[in-house]
Design an enzyme around this catalytic site. Structure first.
Site, PDB file in Angstrom:
ATOM      1  N   ASP A  30      -4.092  14.005 -12.709  1.00 13.95           N
ATOM      2  CA  ASP A  30      -3.238  13.438 -13.761  1.00 13.95           C
ATOM      3  C   ASP A  30      -4.037  12.642 -14.780  1.00 13.95           C
ATOM      4  O   ASP A  30      -3.616  12.474 -15.922  1.00 13.95           O
ATOM      5  CB  ASP A  30      -2.146  12.579 -13.136  1.00 13.95           C
ATOM      6  CG  ASP A  30      -1.233  13.439 -12.270  1.00 13.95           C
ATOM      7  OD1 ASP A  30      -1.586  13.660 -11.094  1.00 13.95           O
ATOM      8  OD2 ASP A  30      -0.221  13.934 -12.782  1.00 13.95           O
ATOM      9  N   ASN A  45      -4.510  11.344  -8.952  1.00 11.45           N
ATOM     10  CA  ASN A  45      -3.668  12.509  -8.651  1.00 11.45           C
ATOM     11  C   ASN A  45      -2.538  12.019  -7.741  1.00 11.45           C
ATOM     12  O   ASN A  45      -2.478  10.836  -7.369  1.00 11.45           O
ATOM     13  CB  ASN A  45      -4.506  13.622  -7.996  1.00 11.45           C
ATOM     14  CG  ASN A  45      -3.734  14.935  -7.911  1.00 11.45           C
ATOM     15  OD1 ASN A  45      -3.167  15.380  -8.913  1.00 11.45           O
ATOM     16  ND2 ASN A  45      -3.684  15.554  -6.750  1.00 11.45           N
ATOM     17  N   LYS A  46      -1.663  12.928  -7.395  1.00 11.91           N
ATOM     18  CA  LYS A  46      -0.478  12.575  -6.602  1.00 11.91           C
ATOM     19  C   LYS A  46      -0.836  11.751  -5.369  1.00 11.91           C
ATOM     20  O   LYS A  46      -1.829  12.028  -4.700  1.00 11.91           O
ATOM     21  CB  LYS A  46       0.243  13.874  -6.220  1.00 11.91           C
ATOM     22  CG  LYS A  46       1.515  13.712  -5.421  1.00 11.91           C
ATOM     23  CD  LYS A  46       2.527  12.780  -6.055  1.00 11.91           C
ATOM     24  CE  LYS A  46       2.924  13.168  -7.463  1.00 11.91           C
ATOM     25  NZ  LYS A  46       3.725  12.124  -8.156  1.00 11.91           N
ATOM     26  N   GLN A  92       7.017  17.927  -3.941  1.00 10.28           N
ATOM     27  CA  GLN A  92       6.582  18.981  -4.874  1.00 10.28           C
ATOM     28  C   GLN A  92       5.879  20.134  -4.144  1.00 10.28           C
ATOM     29  O   GLN A  92       5.967  21.284  -4.565  1.00 10.28           O
ATOM     30  CB  GLN A  92       5.616  18.399  -5.922  1.00 10.28           C
ATOM     31  CG  GLN A  92       6.250  17.436  -6.908  1.00 10.28           C
ATOM     32  CD  GLN A  92       6.084  16.002  -6.484  1.00 10.28           C
ATOM     33  OE1 GLN A  92       6.052  15.694  -5.292  1.00 10.28           O
ATOM     34  NE2 GLN A  92       5.982  15.099  -7.439  1.00 10.28           N
ATOM     35  N   ARG A 139       6.346   8.183 -18.863  1.00  9.51           N
ATOM     36  CA  ARG A 139       5.592   8.067 -17.603  1.00  9.51           C
ATOM     37  C   ARG A 139       4.182   7.567 -17.946  1.00  9.51           C
ATOM     38  O   ARG A 139       3.610   7.973 -18.957  1.00  9.51           O
ATOM     39  CB  ARG A 139       5.529   9.412 -16.869  1.00  9.51           C
ATOM     40  CG  ARG A 139       6.922   9.873 -16.411  1.00  9.51           C
ATOM     41  CD  ARG A 139       6.859  11.020 -15.440  1.00  9.51           C
ATOM     42  NE  ARG A 139       6.332  10.623 -14.149  1.00  9.51           N
ATOM     43  CZ  ARG A 139       5.953  11.505 -13.211  1.00  9.51           C
ATOM     44  NH1 ARG A 139       6.044  12.788 -13.451  1.00  9.51           N
ATOM     45  NH2 ARG A 139       5.499  11.075 -12.052  1.00  9.51           N
ATOM     46  N   ARG A 154       7.701  17.996 -14.992  1.00  9.82           N
ATOM     47  CA  ARG A 154       6.687  17.123 -14.390  1.00  9.82           C
ATOM     48  C   ARG A 154       5.402  17.933 -14.227  1.00  9.82           C
ATOM     49  O   ARG A 154       5.380  19.143 -14.427  1.00  9.82           O
ATOM     50  CB  ARG A 154       7.157  16.465 -13.080  1.00  9.82           C
ATOM     51  CG  ARG A 154       8.047  17.259 -12.191  1.00  9.82           C
ATOM     52  CD  ARG A 154       7.409  18.450 -11.569  1.00  9.82           C
ATOM     53  NE  ARG A 154       6.143  18.125 -10.948  1.00  9.82           N
ATOM     54  CZ  ARG A 154       5.194  18.992 -10.685  1.00  9.82           C
ATOM     55  NH1 ARG A 154       5.333  20.267 -11.016  1.00  9.82           N
ATOM     56  NH2 ARG A 154       4.069  18.628 -10.111  1.00  9.82           N
ATOM     57  N   GLY A 155       4.337  17.216 -13.829  1.00  9.00           N
ATOM     58  CA  GLY A 155       3.021  17.849 -13.788  1.00  9.00           C
ATOM     59  C   GLY A 155       2.326  17.537 -15.103  1.00  9.00           C
ATOM     60  O   GLY A 155       2.874  17.801 -16.179  1.00  9.00           O
ATOM     61  N   ALA A 156       1.100  16.988 -15.005  1.00  9.46           N
ATOM     62  CA  ALA A 156       0.446  16.419 -16.191  1.00  9.46           C
ATOM     63  C   ALA A 156       0.376  17.370 -17.394  1.00  9.46           C
ATOM     64  O   ALA A 156       0.792  17.002 -18.509  1.00  9.46           O
ATOM     65  CB  ALA A 156      -0.942  15.906 -15.804  1.00  9.46           C
TER      66      ALA A 156
END
Ligand code: MRU
Length: 313
Positions: A211, A221-222, A170, A61, A18-20
């Site tokens: 992201d 973003n998150k 996270q 995703r 995970r993580g762009a």
């Protein structure tokens, strides 16, 4: 170890990867792996398989644009090289492209750290959200944490406050872990403590990853980043967004059109009905600066961000 493109797709879907930026790199690797394992005997067969693999990858995703950017690069590589008319040679160009994407991400994060570190004063306390570190990218530096590591490498003292980042944690599980491992002082807070901590004067800057960044600088973003941005503005603190060029999406004029992933509510509560949007959009006017591997962008972002993407692609 992931042994096929569908295992890579599943790992992205389930957020094992995970993580762009890491999603983009993994998708490229997965596509190269799938193409290498294609049993087709002609370039036309490989084309069919590649289209199918890219399609599977694109449904993993929706928000991180790095995924679609990487898929597009792999598709373009095939288009450029299909006239080689030799399946094995074309497969190799796809493997080489995935490795190039991997190496470029490592270099981008290092450059991001150098460009961004002047924004971090000596003895600063930086609040960050989610994980935009080594675990969200290729290599050992990261994007938002790359700027923090860049400040450390420039000889500055930096301490970090990491939001735990409900519901997937996270910040607690990844950011705190990787900073502690690097001996960078880190204190975890629950997300709802951020306003109180800022009010107490304990924060000098908020530094986050992204992201997807629209042409005008609106930033997905998150989930929770938007709230932090409002709090930062209220307390006169800069909110700095840090991301590689692969996170820019000049095809979207504003953040309105950014697709926001809605995950299973069970990640929030198994007892009650629960909403679980995984990202939010921070309007550009709350963003003090956007750091990429090309340098520091300041508002108005509408001219400089699309120029940077055009130069990079
Ligand atoms: O849902 P995730 O864990 O894939 O979230 C993405 C992120 O890691 C963050 O939003 C991050 O700040 C941007 S990616 C470096």
């Amino acid at each position: 170890m992931l042994r096929s493109y569908d295992e890579v797709a599943e790992a992205i879907r389930k957020m094992v990867i995970r993580g762009a930026p890491a999603i983009g790199v993994a998708a490229a690797m997965g596509i190269a792996l799938g193409a290498s394992q294609s049993v087709g005997t002609s370039v036309a067969d490989l084309d069919d398989d590649l289209q199918y693999i890219c399609d599977v990858m694109s449904k993993t995703r929706p928000t991180a644009v790095n995924l679609f950017w990487a898929i597009e690069r792999m598709r373009a590589t095939f288009q450029k090289n299909k006239q080689l008319n030799d399946v094995e040679k074309v497969k190799k160009t796809l493997v080489d492209e995935a490795l190039a994407i991997f190496e470029e991400d490592i270099a981008a994060n290092r450059a991001i750290g150098k460009h961004g570190e002047p924004l971090i004063p000596d003895n600063a306390t930086v609040l960050t959200h989610c994980n935009a570190g080594a675990l969200a990218t290729a290599g050992d530096y990261g994007t938002a944490l790359g700027v923090i590591r860049g400040a450390r490498d420039a000889g500055k003292k930096v301490a970090v406050i990491a939001d735990e980042t409900r519901p997937f944690l996270q910040g607690l599980r990844l950011t705190a872990w990787e900073l502690a491992k690097d001996d960078i002082p880190v204190t975890v807070i629950t997300d709802n403590m951020a306003g109180h901590v800022m009010k107490g004067g304990k924060v000098d800057a908020v530094v986050v990853g992204a992201d997807r960044i629209a042409a005008n600088g609106d930033t997905a973003n998150k989930i929770g980043t938007y709230g932090l941005a409002v709090l930062a503005a209220h307390h006169g603190l800069p909110l700095v967004v840090v991301a590689p060029t692969s996170t820019l999406d000049p095809s979207l004029a504003t953040g309105e059109a950014i697709p926001i992933e809605e995950r299973d509510g069970a990640e929030v509560s198994t007892r009650f009905a629960a909403r679980n949007p995984a990202f939010d959009v921070t309007p550009a006017d709350l963003v003090a600066a956007i750091v990429t591997e090309q340098g520091i962008h300041r508002a108005p972002y509408g001219a400089s961000l699309p120029r940077e993407t055009a130069a990079a692609r």
